[in-house]
Motif scaffolding. Structure first.
Motif, PDB file in Angstrom:
ATOM      1  N   TRP A   1      -2.319 -56.049  49.707  1.00  0.00           N
ATOM      2  CA  TRP A   1      -2.780 -54.707  50.042  1.00  0.00           C
ATOM      3  C   TRP A   1      -1.898 -53.679  49.371  1.00  0.00           C
ATOM      4  O   TRP A   1      -0.732 -53.924  49.102  1.00  0.00           O
ATOM      5  N   ASN A   2      -2.473 -52.569  49.094  1.00  0.00           N
ATOM      6  CA  ASN A   2      -1.745 -51.514  48.392  1.00  0.00           C
ATOM      7  C   ASN A   2      -1.006 -50.626  49.367  1.00  0.00           C
ATOM      8  O   ASN A   2      -1.503 -50.337  50.446  1.00  0.00           O
ATOM      9  N   LYS A   3       0.179 -50.226  48.959  1.00  0.00           N
ATOM     10  CA  LYS A   3       0.902 -49.282  49.800  1.00  0.00           C
ATOM     11  C   LYS A   3       0.311 -47.891  49.589  1.00  0.00           C
ATOM     12  O   LYS A   3      -0.264 -47.595  48.547  1.00  0.00           O
ATOM     13  N   MET A   4       0.454 -47.079  50.606  1.00  0.00           N
ATOM     14  CA  MET A   4      -0.029 -45.708  50.532  1.00  0.00           C
ATOM     15  C   MET A   4       1.162 -44.771  50.672  1.00  0.00           C
ATOM     16  O   MET A   4       2.169 -45.113  51.286  1.00  0.00           O
ATOM     17  N   PHE A   5       1.023 -43.605  50.092  1.00  0.00           N
ATOM     18  CA  PHE A   5       2.034 -42.568  50.218  1.00  0.00           C
ATOM     19  C   PHE A   5       1.483 -41.461  51.112  1.00  0.00           C
ATOM     20  O   PHE A   5       0.337 -41.050  50.955  1.00  0.00           O
ATOM     21  N   VAL A   6       2.301 -41.016  52.048  1.00  0.00           N
ATOM     22  CA  VAL A   6       1.889 -39.952  52.959  1.00  0.00           C
ATOM     23  C   VAL A   6       2.669 -38.690  52.601  1.00  0.00           C
ATOM     24  O   VAL A   6       3.899 -38.677  52.629  1.00  0.00           O
ATOM     25  N   LEU A   7       1.943 -37.645  52.247  1.00  0.00           N
ATOM     26  CA  LEU A   7       2.555 -36.371  51.874  1.00  0.00           C
ATOM     27  C   LEU A   7       2.803 -35.535  53.122  1.00  0.00           C
ATOM     28  O   LEU A   7       1.910 -35.373  53.953  1.00  0.00           O
ATOM     29  N   LYS A   8       4.020 -35.031  53.243  1.00  0.00           N
ATOM     30  CA  LYS A   8       4.377 -34.187  54.382  1.00  0.00           C
ATOM     31  C   LYS A   8       4.725 -32.798  53.852  1.00  0.00           C
ATOM     32  O   LYS A   8       5.380 -32.666  52.818  1.00  0.00           O
ATOM     33  N   HIS A   9       4.284 -31.784  54.590  1.00  0.00           N
ATOM     34  CA  HIS A   9       4.551 -30.405  54.179  1.00  0.00           C
ATOM     35  C   HIS A   9       5.222 -29.674  55.334  1.00  0.00           C
ATOM     36  O   HIS A   9       4.672 -29.586  56.429  1.00  0.00           O
ATOM     37  N   ASP A  10       6.412 -29.155  55.078  1.00  0.00           N
ATOM     38  CA  ASP A  10       7.195 -28.462  56.104  1.00  0.00           C
ATOM     39  C   ASP A  10       6.962 -26.954  56.000  1.00  0.00           C
ATOM     40  O   ASP A  10       7.484 -26.285  55.119  1.00  0.00           O
ATOM     41  N   LYS A  11       6.135 -26.444  56.931  1.00  0.00           N
ATOM     42  CA  LYS A  11       5.793 -25.015  56.905  1.00  0.00           C
ATOM     43  C   LYS A  11       7.017 -24.130  57.167  1.00  0.00           C
ATOM     44  O   LYS A  11       7.043 -22.969  56.756  1.00  0.00           O
ATOM     45  N   ASP A  12       8.028 -24.658  57.842  1.00  0.00           N
ATOM     46  CA  ASP A  12       9.231 -23.870  58.107  1.00  0.00           C
ATOM     47  C   ASP A  12      10.028 -23.612  56.827  1.00  0.00           C
ATOM     48  O   ASP A  12      10.729 -22.611  56.717  1.00  0.00           O
ATOM     49  N   LYS A  13       9.917 -24.521  55.854  1.00  0.00           N
ATOM     50  CA  LYS A  13      10.640 -24.363  54.592  1.00  0.00           C
ATOM     51  C   LYS A  13       9.791 -23.665  53.530  1.00  0.00           C
ATOM     52  O   LYS A  13      10.317 -23.079  52.597  1.00  0.00           O
ATOM     53  N   ASP A  53       8.866 -32.474  43.170  1.00  0.00           N
ATOM     54  CA  ASP A  53      10.043 -32.169  42.355  1.00  0.00           C
ATOM     55  C   ASP A  53      10.204 -30.674  42.094  1.00  0.00           C
ATOM     56  O   ASP A  53      11.317 -30.170  41.993  1.00  0.00           O
ATOM     57  N   GLY A  54       9.091 -29.967  41.975  1.00  0.00           N
ATOM     58  CA  GLY A  54       9.141 -28.558  41.612  1.00  0.00           C
ATOM     59  C   GLY A  54       9.251 -27.598  42.774  1.00  0.00           C
ATOM     60  O   GLY A  54       9.532 -26.418  42.580  1.00  0.00           O
ATOM     61  N   CYS A  55       9.037 -28.071  43.981  1.00  0.00           N
ATOM     62  CA  CYS A  55       9.075 -27.180  45.141  1.00  0.00           C
ATOM     63  C   CYS A  55      10.485 -26.596  45.301  1.00  0.00           C
ATOM     64  O   CYS A  55      11.452 -27.337  45.483  1.00  0.00           O
ATOM     65  N   PRO A  56      10.607 -25.251  45.230  1.00  0.00           N
ATOM     66  CA  PRO A  56      11.939 -24.627  45.253  1.00  0.00           C
ATOM     67  C   PRO A  56      12.671 -24.755  46.591  1.00  0.00           C
ATOM     68  O   PRO A  56      13.886 -24.611  46.640  1.00  0.00           O
ATOM     69  N   THR A  57      11.932 -25.043  47.661  1.00  0.00           N
ATOM     70  CA  THR A  57      12.574 -25.145  48.974  1.00  0.00           C
ATOM     71  C   THR A  57      12.519 -26.554  49.551  1.00  0.00           C
ATOM     72  O   THR A  57      12.841 -26.767  50.714  1.00  0.00           O
ATOM     73  N   ALA A  58      12.075 -27.522  48.753  1.00  0.00           N
ATOM     74  CA  ALA A  58      11.951 -28.925  49.187  1.00  0.00           C
ATOM     75  C   ALA A  58      11.084 -29.052  50.444  1.00  0.00           C
ATOM     76  O   ALA A  58      11.377 -29.822  51.351  1.00  0.00           O
ATOM     77  N   ALA A  59       9.995 -28.280  50.466  1.00  0.00           N
ATOM     78  CA  ALA A  59       9.098 -28.296  51.624  1.00  0.00           C
ATOM     79  C   ALA A  59       8.137 -29.487  51.608  1.00  0.00           C
ATOM     80  O   ALA A  59       7.511 -29.778  52.616  1.00  0.00           O
ATOM     81  N   ILE A  60       8.028 -30.164  50.458  1.00  0.00           N
ATOM     82  CA  ILE A  60       7.117 -31.303  50.340  1.00  0.00           C
ATOM     83  C   ILE A  60       7.944 -32.582  50.261  1.00  0.00           C
ATOM     84  O   ILE A  60       8.832 -32.696  49.417  1.00  0.00           O
ATOM     85  N   THR A  61       7.635 -33.514  51.139  1.00  0.00           N
ATOM     86  CA  THR A  61       8.283 -34.819  51.094  1.00  0.00           C
ATOM     87  C   THR A  61       7.213 -35.893  51.127  1.00  0.00           C
ATOM     88  O   THR A  61       6.051 -35.615  51.424  1.00  0.00           O
ATOM     89  N   VAL A  62       7.611 -37.114  50.834  1.00  0.00           N
ATOM     90  CA  VAL A  62       6.657 -38.217  50.831  1.00  0.00           C
ATOM     91  C   VAL A  62       7.279 -39.414  51.530  1.00  0.00           C
ATOM     92  O   VAL A  62       8.484 -39.642  51.466  1.00  0.00           O
ATOM     93  N   GLU A  63       6.425 -40.133  52.241  1.00  0.00           N
ATOM     94  CA  GLU A  63       6.848 -41.376  52.912  1.00  0.00           C
ATOM     95  C   GLU A  63       5.895 -42.473  52.496  1.00  0.00           C
ATOM     96  O   GLU A  63       4.727 -42.225  52.261  1.00  0.00           O
ATOM     97  N   GLU A  64       6.428 -43.677  52.427  1.00  0.00           N
ATOM     98  CA  GLU A  64       5.560 -44.824  52.155  1.00  0.00           C
ATOM     99  C   GLU A  64       4.992 -45.320  53.466  1.00  0.00           C
ATOM    100  O   GLU A  64       5.673 -45.350  54.482  1.00  0.00           O
ATOM    101  N   LYS A  65       3.716 -45.700  53.411  1.00  0.00           N
ATOM    102  CA  LYS A  65       3.059 -46.197  54.622  1.00  0.00           C
ATOM    103  C   LYS A  65       2.772 -47.671  54.448  1.00  0.00           C
ATOM    104  O   LYS A  65       2.394 -48.111  53.383  1.00  0.00           O
TER     105      LYS A  65
END
Length: 65
Positions: A1-13, A53-65
């Motif tokens: 099975w393929n792994k999935m990536f979950v994108l997280k967005h931090d509205k506070d940042k 990589d380009g987000c100036p405040t590191a508001a976007i992160t990713v986790e493997e699922k």
């Protein structure tokens, strides 16, 4: 099975600069709102990596699922 990536967005940042939207078509932003991914779970990061990589405040992160 393929792994999935979950994108997280931090509205506070997030400063609503729109960088993620400009480099990746998986990101959308309506007037006055925070950007968000069209698909939060993706099989390949593709241009989402550029958004991370380009987000100036590191508001976007990713986790493997």
């Amino acid at each position: 099975w393929n792994k999935m990536f979950v994108l997280k967005h931090d509205k506070d940042k997030c400063i609503k600069c729109g960088m993620c939207v400009s480099v990746c078509d998986n990101w959308v932003m309506k007037e006055g709102e925070f950007p968000k991914p069209v698909k939060a779970e993706v099989a390949e990061l593709g241009c989402n990596q550029e958004a991370i990589d380009g987000c100036p405040t590191a508001a976007i992160t990713v986790e493997e699922k």
